[in-house]
Design a protein around this motif. Structure first.
Motif, mmCIF file in Angstrom:
data_model
loop_
_atom_site.group_PDB
_atom_site.id
_atom_site.type_symbol
_atom_site.label_atom_id
_atom_site.label_comp_id
_atom_site.label_asym_id
_atom_site.label_seq_id
_atom_site.Cartn_x
_atom_site.Cartn_y
_atom_site.Cartn_z
ATOM 1 N N LYS A 166 -20.716 14.710 -1.693
ATOM 2 C CA LYS A 166 -20.539 13.306 -2.064
ATOM 3 C C LYS A 166 -19.270 12.737 -1.416
ATOM 4 C CE LYS A 166 -20.170 10.624 -6.308
ATOM 5 N NZ LYS A 166 -19.781 10.792 -7.700
ATOM 6 N N LYS A 167 -18.224 13.570 -1.348
ATOM 7 C CA LYS A 167 -16.931 13.076 -0.849
ATOM 8 C C LYS A 167 -16.360 14.032 0.193
ATOM 9 C CE LYS A 167 -15.119 11.083 -5.082
ATOM 10 N NZ LYS A 167 -14.139 11.323 -6.129
ATOM 11 N N VAL A 168 -15.676 13.460 1.169
ATOM 12 C CA VAL A 168 -14.961 14.310 2.131
ATOM 13 C C VAL A 168 -13.542 13.763 2.316
ATOM 14 C CG1 VAL A 168 -14.917 15.282 4.461
ATOM 15 C CG2 VAL A 168 -17.103 14.883 3.363
ATOM 16 N N TYR A 169 -12.555 14.613 2.057
ATOM 17 C CA TYR A 169 -11.152 14.253 2.316
ATOM 18 C C TYR A 169 -10.784 14.807 3.690
ATOM 19 C CZ TYR A 169 -10.372 12.682 -2.429
ATOM 20 O OH TYR A 169 -10.427 11.979 -3.615
ATOM 21 N N ILE A 170 -10.350 13.907 4.568
ATOM 22 C CA ILE A 170 -9.990 14.313 5.939
ATOM 23 C C ILE A 170 -8.532 13.918 6.177
ATOM 24 C CG2 ILE A 170 -10.492 13.949 8.397
ATOM 25 C CD1 ILE A 170 -13.358 13.058 7.490
ATOM 26 N N SER A 171 -7.752 14.871 6.667
ATOM 27 C CA SER A 171 -6.334 14.577 6.876
ATOM 28 C C SER A 171 -6.110 13.626 8.052
ATOM 29 C CB SER A 171 -5.632 15.894 7.141
ATOM 30 O OG SER A 171 -4.421 15.936 6.523
ATOM 31 N N MET A 172 -6.782 13.877 9.151
ATOM 32 C CA MET A 172 -6.541 13.050 10.354
ATOM 33 C C MET A 172 -7.764 12.999 11.253
ATOM 34 S SD MET A 172 -4.220 15.559 12.724
ATOM 35 C CE MET A 172 -4.737 14.722 14.217
ATOM 36 N N GLU A 173 -7.811 11.923 12.051
ATOM 37 C CA GLU A 173 -8.886 11.801 13.045
ATOM 38 C C GLU A 173 -8.709 12.842 14.129
ATOM 39 O OE1 GLU A 173 -9.514 8.062 14.990
ATOM 40 O OE2 GLU A 173 -9.936 7.028 13.114
ATOM 41 N N ASP A 174 -9.809 13.248 14.735
ATOM 42 C CA ASP A 174 -9.744 14.180 15.863
ATOM 43 C C ASP A 174 -9.361 13.396 17.126
ATOM 44 O OD1 ASP A 174 -10.151 16.005 17.881
ATOM 45 O OD2 ASP A 174 -12.027 16.793 17.067
ATOM 46 N N PRO A 175 -8.258 13.781 17.821
ATOM 47 C CA PRO A 175 -7.876 13.039 19.025
ATOM 48 C C PRO A 175 -8.813 13.301 20.215
ATOM 49 C CG PRO A 175 -6.442 14.940 18.740
ATOM 50 C CD PRO A 175 -7.337 14.893 17.537
ATOM 51 N N ASP A 176 -9.688 14.291 20.092
ATOM 52 C CA ASP A 176 -10.651 14.585 21.163
ATOM 53 C C ASP A 176 -11.565 13.367 21.327
ATOM 54 O OD1 ASP A 176 -12.960 15.422 22.594
ATOM 55 O OD2 ASP A 176 -12.590 17.504 22.021
ATOM 56 N N PHE A 223 -2.310 20.737 20.270
ATOM 57 C CA PHE A 223 -3.682 20.288 20.555
ATOM 58 C C PHE A 223 -3.713 18.766 20.734
ATOM 59 C CE2 PHE A 223 -7.574 18.511 18.636
ATOM 60 C CZ PHE A 223 -8.539 19.040 19.482
ATOM 61 N N ILE A 224 -2.995 18.055 19.853
ATOM 62 C CA ILE A 224 -2.962 16.586 19.925
ATOM 63 C C ILE A 224 -2.285 16.156 21.228
ATOM 64 C CG2 ILE A 224 -2.037 14.487 18.830
ATOM 65 C CD1 ILE A 224 -2.141 16.172 16.135
ATOM 66 N N HIS A 225 -1.186 16.823 21.560
ATOM 67 C CA HIS A 225 -0.447 16.481 22.790
ATOM 68 C C HIS A 225 -1.348 16.661 24.011
ATOM 69 C CE1 HIS A 225 3.188 16.115 25.293
ATOM 70 N NE2 HIS A 225 2.628 17.033 26.058
ATOM 71 N N ARG A 226 -2.074 17.764 24.062
ATOM 72 C CA ARG A 226 -2.944 18.002 25.223
ATOM 73 C C ARG A 226 -4.037 16.934 25.315
ATOM 74 N NH1 ARG A 226 -7.748 20.519 26.297
ATOM 75 N NH2 ARG A 226 -7.921 21.554 24.287
ATOM 76 N N ASN A 227 -4.621 16.588 24.155
ATOM 77 C CA ASN A 227 -5.709 15.610 24.181
ATOM 78 C C ASN A 227 -5.240 14.202 24.502
ATOM 79 O OD1 ASN A 227 -8.610 16.429 23.411
ATOM 80 N ND2 ASN A 227 -7.268 17.827 22.290
ATOM 81 N N THR A 228 -4.008 13.871 24.095
ATOM 82 C CA THR A 228 -3.555 12.490 24.313
ATOM 83 C C THR A 228 -2.835 12.314 25.644
ATOM 84 O OG1 THR A 228 -1.634 12.980 22.956
ATOM 85 C CG2 THR A 228 -3.438 11.832 21.875
ATOM 86 N N THR A 229 -2.209 13.386 26.166
ATOM 87 C CA THR A 229 -1.455 13.232 27.433
ATOM 88 C C THR A 229 -2.129 13.935 28.607
ATOM 89 O OG1 THR A 229 -0.161 15.242 27.112
ATOM 90 C CG2 THR A 229 0.746 13.208 26.155
ATOM 91 N N LYS A 230 -3.097 14.789 28.321
ATOM 92 C CA LYS A 230 -3.765 15.625 29.336
ATOM 93 C C LYS A 230 -2.776 16.620 29.963
ATOM 94 C CE LYS A 230 -7.451 13.262 28.530
ATOM 95 N NZ LYS A 230 -8.084 13.654 27.285
#
Ligand SMILES: NC(=O)c1ccc[n+]([C@@H]2O[C@H](COP(=O)([O-])OP(=O)(O)OC[C@H]3O[C@@H](n4cnc5c(N)ncnc54)[C@H](OP(=O)(O)O)[C@@H]3O)[C@@H](O)[C@H]2O)c1
Ligand SMILES: [Zn+2]
Length: 364
Positions: A100-110, A144-151
């Motif tokens: 019924k519910k999903v708690y998600i901390s953050m969006e996937d930067p991928d 992981f976020i750094h790689r996805n956002t800056t390549k």
């Protein structure tokens, strides 16, 4: 904070803890953990992502279900995926489970996911709560976020120096500045990295192994950046039975006849400049989230100048090397004013026997 929101935080922290169990193994993927409660709020399953190609955290949690998930709640530190990768999309599993519910901390930067997973969940009538424990989740997956956002790969620069700020004698000798404990700590903390980078000169002078001494399997990729290609025909890095090695050379300056000195088991890649950013991009493309720069002053200076360094780890030994010509950790940045100098932040200091270890963030 109400008792209800305290318990939501508790479960998300549990998901983050589970995610952290994949700390050294998930690259190129993120660290993800998931917790499932039934409709009465009782824990019925949990899971985490261990390795690329293996089930995602949500899939592992569904595989471990002890009870019906219908009407229940999931806590997951990263947006569930909605694309077919090595494993099927997790969003489909969440929807078909009847949660019924999903708690998600953050969006996937991928970019294959970023927001699309959440949209699909909402369209299926699931209540989505975004942002719980976001700070902790951002920190857990910062590479992981750094790689996805800056390549580019998230870079950590490490060096060992004496209390008078020298990294080697003027003849280049530097074995050993720090104590045994600091050095074995370096071996084990290398396990957090996907690749370890040095320049050609450190290879010629120190002939390092650059391994975790067995604490990671497979070992991080060892990378040598060279402008000259003037590398020796015998080197510890040429022993591919311990770890893989990649030589990246600047073909605009290198003497390619030296390629014959490098054994076939070593991978070789050419680039068209000596900008360290190219290394960072090549490694990011290969799926390296976090890389360790263990180079000397010349490459370290260029790596900082080209924005390849996000964190710094310094080991300081209570020794005095002295001498104007003994080596410093960096070359000249050509600063003219104090406001131009590189300012580090969030420093953490620890004692390792008689050595001091300082970790800081580097934003330039
Ligand atoms: N105490 C410590 O923590 C520590 C750590 C590492 C090294 N060291 C010491 O540092 C000394 C070596 O210093 P180093 O600065 O020559 O280190 P390095 O790590 O070998 O980096 C310099 C080398 O990197 C290559 N390179 C590629 N692109 C470059 C660029 N844009 N700018 C600069 N270099 C580039 C060149 O290799 P080619 O010459 O092959 O073209 C260059 O000679 C050794 O004596 C070693 O013992 C100490
Ligand atoms: Zn997934």
């Amino acid at each position: 904070m109400s008792e209800k929101s305290l318990s939501h935080t508790k479960w998300m922290k549990r998901a983050i803890f589970l995610a952290s169990l994949g700390k050294n193994t998930t690259s190129p993927n993120p660290r993800v953990g998931a917790v499932i409660l039934d409709k009465n709020g009782s824990l019925i399953s949990e899971g985490f992502h261990f390795k690329a190609g293996m089930p995602h955290a949500e899939a592992m949690a569904f595989n471990n279900l002890k009870n019906d998930a219908k009407g229940g709640t999931m806590y997951v530190n990263l947006e569930p995926c909605c694309h077919q990768g090595k494993t099927p999309p997790c969003v489909d599993k969440v929807i078909s489970s009847g949660l019924k519910k999903v708690y998600i901390s953050m969006e996937d930067p991928d970019e294959r996911v970023s927001g699309k997973g959440i949209k699909l969940l909402k369209e299926a009538g699931i209540q989505v709560n975004l942002g719980l424990c976001k700070k902790e989740s951002l920190d857990l997956n910062k590479a992981f976020i750094h790689r996805n956002t800056t390549k580019k790969a998230f870079g950590v620069l490490k060096w060992a120096m004496s209390i008078d700020g020298r990294i080697a004698l003027k003849n280049g000798k530097s074995k050993w500045i720090t104590n045994d404990e600091s050095r074995s700590l370096v071996h084990s903390f290398r396990a957090e990295f996907d690749a370890i980078i040095i320049g050609g000169n450190t290879l010629r002078r120190d002939n390092p192994f650059l391994t975790t001494r067995g604490s990671k399997n497979p070992e991080p990729l060892r990378v040598v950046f060279t402008k000259s290609l003037d590398l020796p025909s015998k080197s510890n890095l040429w022993d591919c039975s311990k770890a893989k090695t990649l030589v990246i050379y600047d073909s605009s300056t290198a003497n390619e006849s030296y390629l014959s000195r490098i054994p076939k088991c070593v991978e070789v890649e050419k680039v068209l400049s000596d900008n360290p950013e190219l290394i960072s991009k090549i490694l990011a493309k290969r799926g390296c989230n976090k890389v360790l720069w263990e180079c000397g002053p010349n490459l370290a200076t260029a790596a900082i100048q080209s924005n390849c360094i996000q964190e710094i780890i310094t080991f300081i030994a209570p020794k005095i090397l002295g001498g104007e010509n003994s080596m410093h950790p960096f070359g000249d940045f050509e600063f003219e004013e104090m406001h131009e100098v590189i300012k580090l932040s969030n420093s953490q200091v620890s004692l390792i026997g008689n050595d001091i270890c300082v970790k800081s963030l580097c934003k330039n």
